[in-house]
Design a protein around this motif. Sequence first.
Motif: not given
Length: 97
Positions: A63, A69, A81, A89
């Motif tokens: 993100c 992640s 996200c 993203i």
Amino acid sequence: MSDSSATTRERIADRLREGPATPSGLAEEFAITTGSALSHVEHVSRSVEAGDDEQLLVAPPECRDCGFSEFDDPLNVPSRCPSCKAESIEEPAFVLE
């Protein structure tokens, strides 16, 4: 192997040996959809798992807003996200080493 006799999957594997690539980058380079590029990368991943000389390394999606992640599937391009709900993203990147 010459490019004219190589399959798209073989050409993608060769490209990933040269350096990191994103799904959209592969899609543009090989004139395929992003979904097809992801499918090819997934198959390449299974192919290299069978041999011990190479491995597919994945920089997971991230993100851009909050840095999240920890996505469930790093071989995917998430739309949002799960942490902050942002739609910004960064795509995953793949390389064969």
